[in-house]
Write an enzyme that holds these catalytic residues in place. Structure first.
Site, PDB file in Angstrom:
ATOM      1  CD  GLU A 122       3.832   8.582 -12.490  1.00 24.61           C
ATOM      2  OE1 GLU A 122       4.675   8.417 -13.383  1.00 24.61           O
ATOM      3  OE2 GLU A 122       2.881   7.795 -12.305  1.00 24.61           O
ATOM      4  CB  CYS A 137      -5.585  13.050 -11.633  1.00 22.18           C
ATOM      5  SG  CYS A 137      -5.500  11.661 -10.511  1.00 22.18           S
ATOM      6  CB  CYS A 144      -0.512   4.270  -1.004  1.00 24.88           C
ATOM      7  SG  CYS A 144      -2.162   4.275  -0.247  1.00 24.88           S
ATOM      8  CB  CYS A 148      -5.939  -1.310  -3.022  1.00 28.21           C
ATOM      9  SG  CYS A 148      -6.611  -0.216  -1.762  1.00 28.21           S
ATOM     10  CB  CYS A 151      -3.891   0.206  -6.401  1.00 30.94           C
ATOM     11  SG  CYS A 151      -3.202   1.866  -6.464  1.00 30.94           S
ATOM     12  CB  CYS A 375      -7.953   4.745 -12.317  1.00 29.26           C
ATOM     13  SG  CYS A 375      -9.101   6.033 -12.557  1.00 29.26           S
TER      14      CYS A 375
HETATM   15  N1  SAH Z   1      -6.311   6.403  -2.480  1.00 29.31           N
HETATM   16  C1  SAH Z   1      -7.518   6.940  -2.956  1.00 29.31           C
HETATM   17  C2  SAH Z   1      -7.369   7.786  -4.209  1.00 29.31           C
HETATM   18  C3  SAH Z   1      -6.474   7.303  -5.314  1.00 29.31           C
HETATM   19  S1  SAH Z   1      -6.903   5.969  -6.312  1.00 29.31           S
HETATM   20  C4  SAH Z   1      -8.500   5.838  -3.221  1.00 29.31           C
HETATM   21  O1  SAH Z   1      -8.111   4.676  -3.203  1.00 29.31           O
HETATM   22  O2  SAH Z   1      -9.676   6.153  -3.404  1.00 29.31           O
HETATM   23  C5  SAH Z   1      -8.078   6.507  -7.549  1.00 29.31           C
HETATM   24  C6  SAH Z   1      -9.045   5.374  -7.968  1.00 29.31           C
HETATM   25  O3  SAH Z   1      -8.419   4.415  -8.850  1.00 29.31           O
HETATM   26  C7  SAH Z   1      -9.536   4.572  -6.783  1.00 29.31           C
HETATM   27  O4  SAH Z   1     -10.905   4.330  -6.888  1.00 29.31           O
HETATM   28  C8  SAH Z   1      -8.755   3.288  -6.948  1.00 29.31           C
HETATM   29  O5  SAH Z   1      -9.329   2.252  -6.241  1.00 29.31           O
HETATM   30  C9  SAH Z   1      -8.754   3.104  -8.433  1.00 29.31           C
HETATM   31  N2  SAH Z   1      -7.775   2.137  -8.899  1.00 29.31           N
HETATM   32  C10 SAH Z   1      -6.646   1.734  -8.284  1.00 29.31           C
HETATM   33  N3  SAH Z   1      -5.989   0.831  -9.050  1.00 29.31           N
HETATM   34  C11 SAH Z   1      -6.707   0.680 -10.186  1.00 29.31           C
HETATM   35  C12 SAH Z   1      -6.519  -0.092 -11.384  1.00 29.31           C
HETATM   36  N4  SAH Z   1      -5.441  -0.840 -11.551  1.00 29.31           N
HETATM   37  N5  SAH Z   1      -7.455  -0.004 -12.328  1.00 29.31           N
HETATM   38  C13 SAH Z   1      -8.532   0.808 -12.192  1.00 29.31           C
HETATM   39  N6  SAH Z   1      -8.754   1.560 -11.106  1.00 29.31           N
HETATM   40  C14 SAH Z   1      -7.853   1.507 -10.097  1.00 29.31           C
HETATM   41 FE1  SF4 Z   2      -3.614   3.560  -1.905  1.00 28.04          FE
HETATM   42 FE2  SF4 Z   2      -4.026   2.680  -4.395  1.00 28.04          FE
HETATM   43 FE3  SF4 Z   2      -5.509   1.738  -2.381  1.00 28.04          FE
HETATM   44 FE4  SF4 Z   2      -5.861   4.271  -3.228  1.00 28.04          FE
HETATM   45  S1  SF4 Z   2      -6.258   2.401  -4.419  1.00 28.04           S
HETATM   46  S2  SF4 Z   2      -5.709   3.556  -1.113  1.00 28.04           S
HETATM   47  S3  SF4 Z   2      -3.738   4.791  -3.783  1.00 28.04           S
HETATM   48  S4  SF4 Z   2      -3.294   1.455  -2.627  1.00 28.04           S
END
Ligand code: SAH
Ligand code: SF4
Length: 386
Positions: A122, A137, A144, A148, A151, A375
Site C-alpha cells: 500500500e 507515504c 515486516c 511492533c 502496528c 500510520c
Molecule cells: N517501519 C518504520 C516505518 C513505518 S511505520 C518504522 O517503524 O518507523 C510509520 C510510523 O507509524 C511509525 O512511527 C510506527 O511506529 C507508527 N505506527 C505503527 N502502528 C501504528 C498505529 N497503530 N497507530 C499509530 N502509529 C503507528
Molecule cells: Fe514494522 Fe510496523 Fe514496527 Fe514499522 S512499526 S518496524 S512497519 S512492525
C-alpha cells in the site's frame, strides 16, 4: 573505539546479507525485456551499452523516464524512430499495477499496488490540509519482520523486500494518478512534493534498494526532490542509521514510542537488540541533523502504556541537546488490535511537558482512518467488498 566500529561493520554486513535473502525477483518480463525503472545511472548506462548504443542515450532516457514521466518509448521526441523501436524491443518503462484505489472522506488516497510476481503493498497520498500540496507515504517491504505490537503491518510476515524499481515506482504511479509530471507548457508538479518512507516495512532492513531508489528520486535531472523533502522513518536499526545519514542525508524520523527499555522491549521488540541508550546515541551522531533539520521522534500514544507525565519528563531528559521535534501520534486501531488511544487530556498534558522543554510537539491528526490508511494501519489487503 575501533572495536565498536568493527562490531558495527560486522552487524551492517549481517543486515545487508539478510536483506539479500529476501531479494525481489529480477526486473525482467516474461518476454525477456528489462525494466529500466529503478536502475541507477551507472546501470542505465550499462543497459544502453549492452544494445550497442552511445552513452548519451542514457542521459536522454533518464530525462524522459524521470523528468517527463513517460512510459512509452514512442513519446521520446528527440530519439529517432528506429532507435525507439529498438529500445522497445529490449526494454520497458514499468509501473506497478493498481489493484485497489480508495479515497478517504478527508481526501487521503490509498493505493494497493501490485507487482509482477503478484505481491502487493500500500502507498498513501496525504494532501496537506492548508496548502496545495502533500506527502506520499511509501512502502519498503512486503510485510515486516519486526512485529511492533501496535502496528498492523507487523502482523504480516515479511514476504520480500521491494526493489528500487518498486520503491520509485510507487511514487511515479502516484504522480501518474494525479497527472503530476511537468507539462510541455513548463508547469511543474506541486501536489506530490514530499516523500515519507513510513509505509509498510522497515526501510533500513532493505537499505540497498531504498538507497538506490532515494538517489534516483533526488537526482536533479529527473524527479529532483531535495533530501530535505524526504523523511525516512526507522524503528531503530542503529548500525544503518549513520550510513543513511552520510550517504543519503535525508531527514530522519525515529519510532521511539517508549522511554524505558522494559516498555520498549515489549512494544518495539527490536529494542532488545538495540536499546534506547544506543538508539539515542545514534540520533546524536546523525549527520544530517541540525537546528534547521531536526530529527523527528515519533511517539504513538497508547493508553496506560507510555503516556504518563513521568514518561514525558523522561523523554525530555533523553533527547536533551538533540535538535528534535516530537510527533505525538494517537494510536490508530485496526482489526484485532488490543491497544487503546490515550485520552485527549493525557495527550495534551504529555505535549505540554515536551513543549515546555522547548520542543515542538504536534499531535498528529489521524488521516485516512476510514480507509485504514493512517500510520500503522497498512497491510497488503484488498478493501472489503462494499
Ligand atoms: N517501519 C518504520 C516505518 C513505518 S511505520 C518504522 O517503524 O518507523 C510509520 C510510523 O507509524 C511509525 O512511527 C510506527 O511506529 C507508527 N505506527 C505503527 N502502528 C501504528 C498505529 N497503530 N497507530 C499509530 N502509529 C503507528
Ligand atoms: Fe514494522 Fe510496523 Fe514496527 Fe514499522 S512499526 S518496524 S512497519 S512492525
Amino acid at each position: 573505539m575501533s572495536a565498536t566500529l568493527d562490531l558495527d561493520e560486522a552487524e551492517r554486513t549481517r543486515i545487508l546479507a539478510k536483506a539479500a535473502l529476501f531479494a525481489p525477483p529480477p526486473a525482467l518480463l516474461a518476454d525477456g525485456r528489462r525494466d529500466l525503472v529503478g536502475m541507477s545511472r551507472a546501470e542505465l548506462g550499462e543497459a544502453v551499452a549492452s544494445i550497442g548504443e552511445a552513452a548519451f542515450r542514457a542521459k536522454q532516457l533518464w530525462h524522459w523516464i524521470y523528468h517527463q514521466g513517460v512510459t512509452d518509448f514512442a513519446a521520446m521526441a528527440n530519439i529517432a524512430k528506429p532507435l525507439r523501436e529498438k529500445l522497445a524491443d529490449h526494454f520497458v518503462i514499468g509501473r506497478p499495477g493498481v489493484a485497489a484505489d480508495q479515497l478517504s472522506s478527508d481526501d487521503t488516497r490509498k493505493m494497493l499496488f501490485r507487482f509482477r510476481d503478484n505481491e502487493t503493498v500500500e502507498t498513501v497520498y496525504i494532501p496537506d490540509v492548508t496548502e496545495d500540496r502533500g506527502a506520499v507515504c511509501i512502502s519498503s517491504q512486503v510485510g515486516c519482520t519486526l512485529s511492533c505490537r501496535f502496528c498492523h503491518t507487523g502482523t504480516q510476515r515479511l514476504t520480500r523486500n521491494l526493489s528500487a524499481a518498486e520503491i520509485v515506482g510507487q511514487f511515479m504511479a502516484m504522480r501518474d494518478a494525479y497527472g503530476e509530471w511537468p507539462s510541455p507548457k513548463g508547469d511543474t508538479p506541486r501536489l506530490l512534493s514530499t516523500i515519507v518512507m513510513m509505509g509498510m516495512g522497515e526501510p533500513l532492513y532493505n537499505y540497498k534498494n531504498v538507497a538506490t531508489a532515494m538517489k534516483i528520486i533526488m537526482d536533479g535531472e529527473g524527479i529532483g526532490l531535495s533530501r530535505r523533502r524526504i523523511t525516512l522513518s526507522t524503528s531503530g536499526v542503529v548500525p544503518m542509521m549513520d550510513r543513511c545519514g552520510t550517504e543519503l542525508g535525508v531527514n530522519l524520523a525515529v519510532s521511539l514510542h517508549a522511554v524505558r527499555d522494559e516498555v520498549r522491549d515489549v512494544i518495539v521488540p527490536l529494542n532488545r537488540k538495540y536499546n534506547i541508550a544506543e538508539l539515542i546515541a545514534a540520533c546524536r551522531r546523525y549527520p544530517a541533523a541540525s537546528n534547521a533539520r531536526r530529527i523527528t521522534f515519533e511517539y504513538v500514544m497508547l493508553k496506560g502504556i507510555n503516556d504518563s507525565e513521568a514518561d514525558a519528563r523522561e523523554l525530555v531528559r533523553l533527547i536533551a541537546g538533540i535538535p528534535a521535534k516530537v510527533n505525538l501520534i494517537p494510536f490508530n486501531p485496526w482489526p484485532g488490535s488490543t491497544y487503546a488511544t490515550s485520552s485527549g487530556n493525557a495527550i495534551h498534558r504529555f505535549a505540554a511537558i515536551v513543549m515546555n522543554a522547548g520542543y515542538a510537539a504536534p499531535v498528529r491528526t489521524p488521516r485516512g482512518r476510514d480507509i485504514l490508511a493512517a500510520c500503522g494501519q497498512l497491510k497488503s489487503a484488498m478493501a472489503p467488498a462494499a
